[in-house]
Design a protein around this motif. Sequence first.
Motif, PDB file in Angstrom:
ATOM      1  N   GLU A 136       0.826  -1.209   0.000  1.00 55.17           N
ATOM      2  CA  GLU A 136       0.000   0.000   0.000  1.00 55.17           C
ATOM      3  C   GLU A 136       0.859   1.256   0.000  1.00 55.17           C
ATOM      4  O   GLU A 136       0.564   2.221  -0.705  1.00 55.17           O
ATOM      5  CB  GLU A 136      -0.951   0.012   1.199  1.00 55.17           C
ATOM      6  CG  GLU A 136      -1.780   1.284   1.263  1.00 55.17           C
ATOM      7  CD  GLU A 136      -3.090   1.143   2.001  1.00 55.17           C
ATOM      8  OE1 GLU A 136      -4.017   1.931   1.727  1.00 55.17           O
ATOM      9  OE2 GLU A 136      -3.181   0.229   2.853  1.00 55.17           O
ATOM     10  N   GLU A 137       1.914   1.250   0.786  1.00 56.35           N
ATOM     11  CA  GLU A 137       2.802   2.412   0.819  1.00 56.35           C
ATOM     12  C   GLU A 137       3.432   2.662  -0.545  1.00 56.35           C
ATOM     13  O   GLU A 137       3.522   3.805  -1.012  1.00 56.35           O
ATOM     14  CB  GLU A 137       3.895   2.193   1.872  1.00 56.35           C
ATOM     15  CG  GLU A 137       4.860   3.355   2.007  1.00 56.35           C
ATOM     16  CD  GLU A 137       5.901   3.086   3.082  1.00 56.35           C
ATOM     17  OE1 GLU A 137       7.097   3.087   2.754  1.00 56.35           O
ATOM     18  OE2 GLU A 137       5.506   2.845   4.236  1.00 56.35           O
ATOM     19  N   THR A 138       3.869   1.596  -1.216  1.00 57.09           N
ATOM     20  CA  THR A 138       4.506   1.727  -2.528  1.00 57.09           C
ATOM     21  C   THR A 138       3.525   2.268  -3.559  1.00 57.09           C
ATOM     22  O   THR A 138       3.856   3.168  -4.346  1.00 57.09           O
ATOM     23  CB  THR A 138       5.059   0.365  -2.984  1.00 57.09           C
ATOM     24  OG1 THR A 138       6.017  -0.089  -2.023  1.00 57.09           O
ATOM     25  CG2 THR A 138       5.718   0.466  -4.349  1.00 57.09           C
ATOM     26  N   PRO A 183      -8.665  -4.472  -3.394  1.00 54.74           N
ATOM     27  CA  PRO A 183      -9.000  -3.104  -2.976  1.00 54.74           C
ATOM     28  C   PRO A 183      -7.844  -2.125  -3.162  1.00 54.74           C
ATOM     29  O   PRO A 183      -8.078  -0.949  -3.482  1.00 54.74           O
ATOM     30  CB  PRO A 183      -9.356  -3.270  -1.495  1.00 54.74           C
ATOM     31  CG  PRO A 183      -9.792  -4.695  -1.367  1.00 54.74           C
ATOM     32  CD  PRO A 183      -8.918  -5.449  -2.303  1.00 54.74           C
ATOM     33  N   LEU A 184      -6.614  -2.584  -2.974  1.00 54.09           N
ATOM     34  CA  LEU A 184      -5.462  -1.698  -3.161  1.00 54.09           C
ATOM     35  C   LEU A 184      -5.248  -1.385  -4.634  1.00 54.09           C
ATOM     36  O   LEU A 184      -4.899  -0.254  -4.997  1.00 54.09           O
ATOM     37  CB  LEU A 184      -4.207  -2.341  -2.569  1.00 54.09           C
ATOM     38  CG  LEU A 184      -4.239  -2.630  -1.064  1.00 54.09           C
ATOM     39  CD1 LEU A 184      -2.939  -3.296  -0.620  1.00 54.09           C
ATOM     40  CD2 LEU A 184      -4.478  -1.349  -0.272  1.00 54.09           C
ATOM     41  N   LEU A 185      -5.431  -2.392  -5.498  1.00 52.90           N
ATOM     42  CA  LEU A 185      -5.281  -2.161  -6.932  1.00 52.90           C
ATOM     43  C   LEU A 185      -6.284  -1.109  -7.408  1.00 52.90           C
ATOM     44  O   LEU A 185      -5.951  -0.250  -8.241  1.00 52.90           O
ATOM     45  CB  LEU A 185      -5.489  -3.467  -7.703  1.00 52.90           C
ATOM     46  CG  LEU A 185      -4.598  -4.654  -7.329  1.00 52.90           C
ATOM     47  CD1 LEU A 185      -4.935  -5.865  -8.203  1.00 52.90           C
ATOM     48  CD2 LEU A 185      -3.122  -4.313  -7.460  1.00 52.90           C
ATOM     49  N   GLU A 186      -7.495  -1.182  -6.889  1.00 53.25           N
ATOM     50  CA  GLU A 186      -8.526  -0.226  -7.293  1.00 53.25           C
ATOM     51  C   GLU A 186      -8.299   1.152  -6.669  1.00 53.25           C
ATOM     52  O   GLU A 186      -8.437   2.181  -7.340  1.00 53.25           O
ATOM     53  CB  GLU A 186      -9.897  -0.769  -6.901  1.00 53.25           C
ATOM     54  CG  GLU A 186     -10.281  -2.028  -7.667  1.00 53.25           C
ATOM     55  CD  GLU A 186     -11.591  -2.628  -7.193  1.00 53.25           C
ATOM     56  OE1 GLU A 186     -11.962  -2.386  -6.017  1.00 53.25           O
ATOM     57  OE2 GLU A 186     -12.237  -3.343  -7.979  1.00 53.25           O
ATOM     58  N   LYS A 187      -7.931   1.154  -5.397  1.00 54.17           N
ATOM     59  CA  LYS A 187      -7.767   2.420  -4.683  1.00 54.17           C
ATOM     60  C   LYS A 187      -6.682   3.282  -5.317  1.00 54.17           C
ATOM     61  O   LYS A 187      -6.840   4.513  -5.401  1.00 54.17           O
ATOM     62  CB  LYS A 187      -7.416   2.139  -3.216  1.00 54.17           C
ATOM     63  CG  LYS A 187      -7.214   3.376  -2.357  1.00 54.17           C
ATOM     64  CD  LYS A 187      -6.917   2.992  -0.907  1.00 54.17           C
ATOM     65  CE  LYS A 187      -6.705   4.215  -0.037  1.00 54.17           C
ATOM     66  NZ  LYS A 187      -6.418   3.844   1.386  1.00 54.17           N
ATOM     67  N   TYR A 188      -5.606   2.647  -5.777  1.00 49.47           N
ATOM     68  CA  TYR A 188      -4.465   3.412  -6.290  1.00 49.47           C
ATOM     69  C   TYR A 188      -4.364   3.355  -7.817  1.00 49.47           C
ATOM     70  O   TYR A 188      -3.304   3.629  -8.382  1.00 49.47           O
ATOM     71  CB  TYR A 188      -3.183   2.931  -5.624  1.00 49.47           C
ATOM     72  CG  TYR A 188      -3.210   3.180  -4.127  1.00 49.47           C
ATOM     73  CD1 TYR A 188      -3.101   4.473  -3.614  1.00 49.47           C
ATOM     74  CD2 TYR A 188      -3.410   2.129  -3.228  1.00 49.47           C
ATOM     75  CE1 TYR A 188      -3.162   4.720  -2.257  1.00 49.47           C
ATOM     76  CE2 TYR A 188      -3.480   2.363  -1.862  1.00 49.47           C
ATOM     77  CZ  TYR A 188      -3.353   3.660  -1.384  1.00 49.47           C
ATOM     78  OH  TYR A 188      -3.423   3.901  -0.023  1.00 49.47           O
TER      79      TYR A 188
END
Length: 316
Positions: free
Chosen positions: A262-264, A299-304
């Motif tokens: 997530e940070e990356t 969710p991370l793929l979509e969020k970022y």
Amino acid sequence: VSPGSSHRPVARDMLGHGVRVLVGLTVVAASLAVDAPLEYTGRCDEPGETCLITRADNPLPLVELPKYRDNALSFASIGDWGCGPYNCVLKPDPNHISAGATQKAVAGVMAQVAEKTGVQFVLAVGDNFYFHGVQDVNDPLFDSVWRDRFNQPSMNVPWYVTLGNHDHYGNPEAQIDYSKAGFDKRWILPNYYYTTVRDVGSNGKQLQLVFVDTVILDEGYGRTLLLEKIREGIVQPEALARYDSRFHIRQKAASEQLLWLEETLAQSTADWLIVIGHYPVYSGGEHGSTFSLVELVKPLLEKYNVDAYISGHDHN
């Protein structure tokens, strides 16, 4: 990756200096003699640290792009490819008995396409060596599966590697150590998960590649698959004890990897952002979707606003 319209600010360097990855290349078809080691920029000894690989003394030249592909970036991706001339015949069905010849044919066609399209690098998305990975950096599978078959000029480009479940059934650290020791400068696997940035043409746009170890992210799934392979007789029973002995390493890395991911993704300013892992998020194939990744990674793929997720594992 075509330039397209940018949806992110143009990427800058990640460590306060240049980020182009140049990897020196020495291909010795029949030898594993260690050449000068790779130079690593960043804390590559820690999982997830930004890690850039350079060889200032003998950089790998950039592939000249075909004229019609100005300001573009071409790359190849291959997964579940770990069959050499003999190691896949352990599974007594026609497809696996002939898998070594099939893989060799794929390597030849892949090299031809790479030459025509100006491929800049290859993504190796796991199950690099069937059926129980490699045992150490001197394992002959490095040669018989990879170096002897992908030695064409167009394949002399960086290979960004991630690990699959079959790689974890052996000694996954050996594939990392092989990279760090510089046995073949193309093999880039500084740790279980890592990231790097590539230029897209000469127009100032950049692509960030983020590599994750999905086997670490789903401990139960990997163990279930291993028990299945042991029952089928293609992986020796002692592989289970070896796999379980590394449980504490994978357990610690799992939570750390999600935080790092997530940070990356949050910090990325690249124009294009691609995540690479072995297990698919969604799949209509035999294994089906990986529900832990649907829950934790999707969710991370979509969020970022990740542009693509490239995976392997599910194949016929």
